[in-house]
Motif scaffolding. Structure first.
Motif, PDB file in Angstrom:
ATOM      1  N   LEU A 167       0.788  -1.229   0.000  1.00 44.43           N
ATOM      2  CA  LEU A 167       0.000   0.000   0.000  1.00 44.43           C
ATOM      3  C   LEU A 167       0.821   1.280   0.000  1.00 44.43           C
ATOM      4  N   GLY A 168       2.110   1.156   0.339  1.00 46.25           N
ATOM      5  CA  GLY A 168       2.942   2.344   0.388  1.00 46.25           C
ATOM      6  C   GLY A 168       2.828   3.111   1.691  1.00 46.25           C
ATOM      7  N   VAL A 169       2.108   2.543   2.680  1.00 49.53           N
ATOM      8  CA  VAL A 169       1.998   3.144   4.015  1.00 49.53           C
ATOM      9  C   VAL A 169       2.381   2.072   5.035  1.00 49.53           C
ATOM     10  N   PRO A 170       2.882   2.465   6.217  1.00 53.33           N
ATOM     11  CA  PRO A 170       3.383   1.474   7.185  1.00 53.33           C
ATOM     12  C   PRO A 170       2.321   0.538   7.740  1.00 53.33           C
ATOM     13  N   ARG A 171       1.100   1.012   7.938  1.00 51.22           N
ATOM     14  CA  ARG A 171       0.061   0.166   8.518  1.00 51.22           C
ATOM     15  C   ARG A 171      -1.299   0.832   8.314  1.00 51.22           C
TER      16      ARG A 171
END
Length: 265
Positions: free
Chosen positions: A146-150
């Motif tokens: 997703l390109g985000v950490p969580r």
């Protein structure tokens, strides 16, 4: 490996997993993957993985969906070129983003502490090593997909999410042979899925799972029906650590009372 579900998180990953189980496939979703194939994810993060590792570790799995697998779906496809690929999509990009943000909202309801420093403290000293290992893999592979950490904690940048959704879907379509690829919305039900997999349409109604982030509530409340052992171990490790911390606190309070009593006398 017979089926690689290449749709990103919140494209019906839990619904497709349930549908494939009904069709008789051995499906590994998030927790099954982490619990049974942890060796593979560790090798990937350590840059020591080989095609033979994928083939050996995943040889008895029929289908995979969601993360960690979605972060390396093309490597899995390289190891199992005869597998069919299902790219799950939503009716619109806006619908997908709204679903991701709702998932974050639901997850945050259960995060008493959202600060990263305190979250690490909780993982190390309260929930135990298994939960911390899951957190590490969740972060790495959510970034990959997703390109985000969580999908919880701080606000998610919608621009990043939209860009990633477009890039991912375009990439899957560009490299998968048309005869091996099904672009699929779970709202379409059994017909296109069974036709693609050469399966008879079941008499059972098509499943609808994890509506509005309901799975998060079930997992956290220990009611997820497909617990493969992961939740039980995390709970056990948590109870042990909470017991130890309470014992330490009681002993410390008793010591303070003893000191205070001695001073008063």
């Amino acid at each position: 490996m017979k089926i690689i579900c290449a749709g990103l998180q919140k494209t019906g990953t839990k619904t497709i997993a349930e549908a494939l189980r009904i069709l008789g496939y051995n499906v590994h979703d998030v927790f099954e993957q982490f619990y049974h194939e942890k060796e593979l994810w560790d090798k990937i993060l350590n840059n020591t993985v080989t095609v033979k590792d994928y083939q050996r570790i995943l040889e008895n799995v029929d289908a995979m969906t969601d993360f960690p697998a979605i972060g390396v779906w093309e490597q899995i496809y390289e190891a199992f070129p005869d597998a069919k690929v299902i790219l799950m999509v939503r009716s619109s990009e806006d619908e997908w983003v709204k679903s991701v943000l709702k998932q974050r909202e639901v997850a945050n309801e259960y995060l008493i502490i959202q600060n990263d420093l305190f979250r690490h403290f909780r993982m190390h000293f309260i929930t135990g090593p298994l939960a911390f290992a899951f957190h590490k893999i969740e972060t790495a592979f959510t970034i990959a997909s997703l390109g985000v950490p969580r999908m919880h904690g701080k606000p998610l940048p919608e621009a990043f999410l939209r860009s990633r959704y477009r890039q991912h879907n375009s990439y899957v379509k560009s490299i998968c042979p048309k005869e091996k690829l099904l672009i699929y919305n779970v709202k379409d039900g059994w017909e296109p899925l069974c036709k693609f997999l050469d399966k008879d349409v079941p008499e059972k109604s098509f499943p609808v799972v994890n509506v509005r982030g309901e799975m998060t509530r079930q997992v956290i409340c220990n009611r997820w029906k497909y617990d493969c052992g992961f939740q039980k171990i995390v709970l056990k490790q948590t109870y042990i650590r909470v017991g130890i911390l309470l014992s330490i606190c009681v002993a410390f309070i008793a010591y303070l009372i003893h000191i205070f009593t001695s001073l008063v006398q």
